[in-house]
Design a protein around this motif. Structure first.
Motif, mmCIF file in Angstrom:
data_model
loop_
_atom_site.group_PDB
_atom_site.id
_atom_site.type_symbol
_atom_site.label_atom_id
_atom_site.label_comp_id
_atom_site.label_asym_id
_atom_site.label_seq_id
_atom_site.Cartn_x
_atom_site.Cartn_y
_atom_site.Cartn_z
ATOM 1 N N VAL A 258 32.818 34.770 -59.004
ATOM 2 C CA VAL A 258 31.484 35.221 -58.629
ATOM 3 C C VAL A 258 31.560 36.161 -57.431
ATOM 4 C CG1 VAL A 258 29.215 34.490 -57.781
ATOM 5 C CG2 VAL A 258 30.429 33.080 -59.440
ATOM 6 N N LEU A 259 30.761 37.218 -57.476
ATOM 7 C CA LEU A 259 30.611 38.128 -56.348
ATOM 8 C C LEU A 259 29.134 38.170 -55.976
ATOM 9 C CD1 LEU A 259 31.775 40.327 -54.436
ATOM 10 C CD2 LEU A 259 31.336 41.994 -56.240
ATOM 11 N N LEU A 260 28.815 37.713 -54.759
ATOM 12 C CA LEU A 260 27.437 37.741 -54.259
ATOM 13 C C LEU A 260 27.290 38.902 -53.290
ATOM 14 C CD1 LEU A 260 26.474 34.044 -53.410
ATOM 15 C CD2 LEU A 260 25.250 35.571 -54.937
ATOM 16 N N LEU A 261 26.309 39.752 -53.525
ATOM 17 C CA LEU A 261 26.069 40.900 -52.651
ATOM 18 C C LEU A 261 24.820 40.643 -51.820
ATOM 19 C CD1 LEU A 261 26.826 43.773 -55.197
ATOM 20 C CD2 LEU A 261 28.357 42.756 -53.502
ATOM 21 N N GLY A 262 24.995 40.522 -50.518
ATOM 22 C CA GLY A 262 23.890 40.219 -49.617
ATOM 23 C C GLY A 262 23.265 41.471 -49.032
ATOM 24 N N ASN A 263 22.707 41.341 -47.838
ATOM 25 C CA ASN A 263 22.008 42.447 -47.185
ATOM 26 C C ASN A 263 22.956 43.616 -46.915
ATOM 27 O OD1 ASN A 263 19.713 40.896 -47.117
ATOM 28 N ND2 ASN A 263 20.031 40.185 -45.028
ATOM 29 N N GLY A 264 22.422 44.834 -47.043
ATOM 30 C CA GLY A 264 23.158 46.029 -46.654
ATOM 31 C C GLY A 264 24.360 46.351 -47.518
ATOM 32 N N THR A 265 24.315 45.982 -48.804
ATOM 33 C CA THR A 265 25.450 46.263 -49.680
ATOM 34 C C THR A 265 25.090 47.297 -50.741
ATOM 35 O OG1 THR A 265 24.823 44.374 -51.069
ATOM 36 C CG2 THR A 265 26.554 44.006 -49.438
ATOM 37 N N GLN B 76 34.952 44.064 -66.856
ATOM 38 C CA GLN B 76 36.166 43.911 -67.647
ATOM 39 C C GLN B 76 36.901 42.627 -67.279
ATOM 40 O OE1 GLN B 76 38.080 47.757 -66.810
ATOM 41 N NE2 GLN B 76 38.053 48.150 -69.010
ATOM 42 N N ALA B 77 36.857 42.263 -66.005
ATOM 43 C CA ALA B 77 37.556 41.054 -65.544
ATOM 44 C C ALA B 77 36.713 39.799 -65.705
ATOM 45 C CB ALA B 77 37.951 41.220 -64.077
ATOM 46 N N GLY B 78 35.460 39.949 -66.159
ATOM 47 C CA GLY B 78 34.608 38.785 -66.376
ATOM 48 C C GLY B 78 34.064 38.169 -65.105
ATOM 49 N N VAL B 79 33.813 39.003 -64.082
ATOM 50 C CA VAL B 79 33.279 38.497 -62.816
ATOM 51 C C VAL B 79 31.751 38.607 -62.842
ATOM 52 C CG1 VAL B 79 33.249 38.787 -60.310
ATOM 53 C CG2 VAL B 79 35.354 39.238 -61.600
ATOM 54 N N LEU B 80 31.057 37.509 -62.530
ATOM 55 C CA LEU B 80 29.597 37.560 -62.441
ATOM 56 C C LEU B 80 29.189 38.136 -61.089
ATOM 57 C CD1 LEU B 80 29.952 35.430 -64.789
ATOM 58 C CD2 LEU B 80 27.712 34.600 -64.084
ATOM 59 N N VAL B 81 28.198 39.027 -61.096
ATOM 60 C CA VAL B 81 27.724 39.666 -59.873
ATOM 61 C C VAL B 81 26.265 39.280 -59.640
ATOM 62 C CG1 VAL B 81 27.315 41.863 -58.692
ATOM 63 C CG2 VAL B 81 29.303 41.605 -60.201
ATOM 64 N N GLY B 82 25.944 38.866 -58.429
ATOM 65 C CA GLY B 82 24.569 38.513 -58.092
ATOM 66 C C GLY B 82 24.133 39.182 -56.811
ATOM 67 N N PHE B 83 22.864 39.579 -56.741
ATOM 68 C CA PHE B 83 22.290 40.133 -55.513
ATOM 69 C C PHE B 83 21.465 39.054 -54.823
ATOM 70 C CE2 PHE B 83 23.221 43.970 -57.851
ATOM 71 C CZ PHE B 83 23.647 44.841 -56.857
ATOM 72 N N ASN C 295 20.936 25.524 -48.585
ATOM 73 C CA ASN C 295 20.552 26.678 -49.415
ATOM 74 C C ASN C 295 21.780 27.489 -49.812
ATOM 75 O OD1 ASN C 295 17.863 25.984 -49.170
ATOM 76 N ND2 ASN C 295 17.442 27.433 -47.531
ATOM 77 N N HIS C 296 22.604 27.781 -48.821
ATOM 78 C CA HIS C 296 23.790 28.621 -49.040
ATOM 79 C C HIS C 296 24.748 27.961 -50.027
ATOM 80 C CE1 HIS C 296 26.844 31.475 -46.886
ATOM 81 N NE2 HIS C 296 27.134 31.330 -48.167
ATOM 82 N N GLY C 297 25.057 26.692 -49.800
ATOM 83 C CA GLY C 297 25.975 25.979 -50.676
ATOM 84 C C GLY C 297 25.446 25.828 -52.084
ATOM 85 N N ASN C 298 24.129 25.601 -52.204
ATOM 86 C CA ASN C 298 23.530 25.467 -53.536
ATOM 87 C C ASN C 298 23.684 26.752 -54.333
ATOM 88 O OD1 ASN C 298 22.807 22.847 -53.020
ATOM 89 N ND2 ASN C 298 20.651 23.299 -52.582
ATOM 90 N N TYR C 299 23.517 27.905 -53.675
ATOM 91 C CA TYR C 299 23.632 29.163 -54.411
ATOM 92 C C TYR C 299 25.072 29.459 -54.806
ATOM 93 C CZ TYR C 299 18.824 30.350 -54.547
ATOM 94 O OH TYR C 299 17.500 30.338 -54.868
ATOM 95 N N LEU C 300 26.031 28.977 -54.032
ATOM 96 C CA LEU C 300 27.419 29.094 -54.476
ATOM 97 C C LEU C 300 27.644 28.216 -55.712
ATOM 98 C CD1 LEU C 300 29.211 28.962 -51.001
ATOM 99 C CD2 LEU C 300 28.847 30.972 -52.448
ATOM 100 N N ALA C 301 27.036 27.036 -55.720
ATOM 101 C CA ALA C 301 27.126 26.153 -56.901
ATOM 102 C C ALA C 301 26.448 26.796 -58.100
ATOM 103 C CB ALA C 301 26.493 24.798 -56.590
ATOM 104 N N TYR C 302 25.329 27.508 -57.872
ATOM 105 C CA TYR C 302 24.652 28.205 -58.974
ATOM 106 C C TYR C 302 25.573 29.271 -59.567
ATOM 107 C CZ TYR C 302 20.370 26.139 -57.036
ATOM 108 O OH TYR C 302 19.426 25.267 -56.568
ATOM 109 N N GLY C 303 26.359 29.923 -58.709
ATOM 110 C CA GLY C 303 27.297 30.931 -59.206
ATOM 111 C C GLY C 303 28.334 30.321 -60.134
#
Length: 323
Positions: free
Chosen positions: A57-64, A76-83, A221-229
């Protein structure tokens, strides 16, 4: 770039991948056949490599920002991306993270077909929800019984209050006749776990608030969203759409992500959120601790096992499955 094929980039099974990234104030790009992120330093810009073949998982936060070429390689590598908003959680006026899932017509079909074989039957869907809840409690017992650091901090299921709460949960879960009964029972148990965690970490006046600014709530909140990923990755790899929830309701498009994330949240995210808040750690230090705990206790493996078990019950598992 031309020397790589999608199969080369997927050599590591998703359930065995080690990395989740949260990035902010940087630019993600493709350079020389690799995905990099660029940060602006005082004297010079700095490039850091993202090992995409070993990333879930790749999470993109503020200013990205991210380039199309980078997205192509991540897909291609099968990585999920979330904003997301700051710290890996949504902005106050935002809703759930929008997961950008890699597209492929070669996703497996047996798990979706198995899921659909029971999903339209209310009773079978409720049975699946109960299976997940039982697995959730078993994982809680496993992690809190095995993790030496958690034991030292006082997290154990041998506590009389926790034992009583788990017993009530088990009794009410067995007699539940609809998903709303399970949700109520789950909420009551989680409230007891919050109370227990606050007591053992001497966190005074804790109240669970998703928009609160205290560290315990922020880390939850932070840990839960990593679990969601991790949950979103599990479902994407197995080819099951996020909307076919068994517990959180048919009206929430990503509800199955919440169902699957619940398998590990109480066991790992909850205790470490309180411990790291007590120790006044930074968000980055907390994130490092949580990701290490996910790896140590094979959280992603556990998610895959449970989802496959529910999807394939009553069906013969075929040879040569991808995950």
């Amino acid at each position: 770039m031309d020397n790589f094929s999608p199969s080369d980039l997927k050599a590591i099974l998703h359930s065995k991948r080690a990395n989740i990234y949260y990035l902010e104030y940087c630019r993600v790009m493709q350079k020389d056949g690799r995905v990099l992120y660029l940060t602006e330093a005082k004297k010079e810009n700095q490039y850091f490599n993202i090992p995409i073949a070993n990333t879930t998982v790749l999470l993109l936060g503020n200013g990205t920002s991210i380039t199309q070429a980078a997205i192509r390689m991540l897909a291609q590598a099968g990585v999920l991306v979330g904003f997301s908003g700051g710290g890996g959680t949504p902005l106050y006026m935002g809703n759930a993270i929008e997961w950008f899932t890699p597209q492929s017509e070669y996703r497996p079909t047996e798990y979706l077909q198995g899921w659909m074989s029971f999903w339209f039957d209310d009773n079978k869907r409720l049975d699946a929800a109960k299976q997940f809840q039982q697995a959730r409690i078993e994982f809680l017992h496993h992690v809190w019984g095995k993790d030496r650091d958690l034991k030292l901090e006082g997290f154990t299921t041998n506590d009389s209050n926790i034992e009583a709460a788990l017993q009530r949960f088990d009794e009410r879960m067995v007699t539940a006749t609809k998903p709303s009964d399970l949700l109520l029972t789950e909420a009551q148990l989680t409230k007891q776990l919050y109370k227990f965690a606050a007591n053992v970490t001497n966190t005074s006046d804790f109240k669970r608030q998703h928009q609160s600014t205290d560290k315990a709530n922020d880390f939850l909140n932070h840990g839960n969203y990593l679990a969601y990923g991790l949950a979103a990755t599990t479902l994407w790899v197995l080819g099951i759409p996020h909307g076919f929830a068994v517990m959180h309701g048919k009206t929430r498009r990503g509800a199955l992500v919440f169902d699957i994330a619940d398998l590990i949240k109480d066991a790992i995210v909850l205790p470490w959120a309180f411990i790291c808040a007590k120790e006044n750690l930074t968000e980055q230090e907390f994130r490092t601790q949580i990701l290490q705990a996910f790896t140590d206790h094979k959280a992603l493996d556990f998610m895959f096992e449970q989802v496959k078990k529910v999807a394939l019950q009553g069906h013969d598992e075929t040879e040569g499955q991808s995950q």
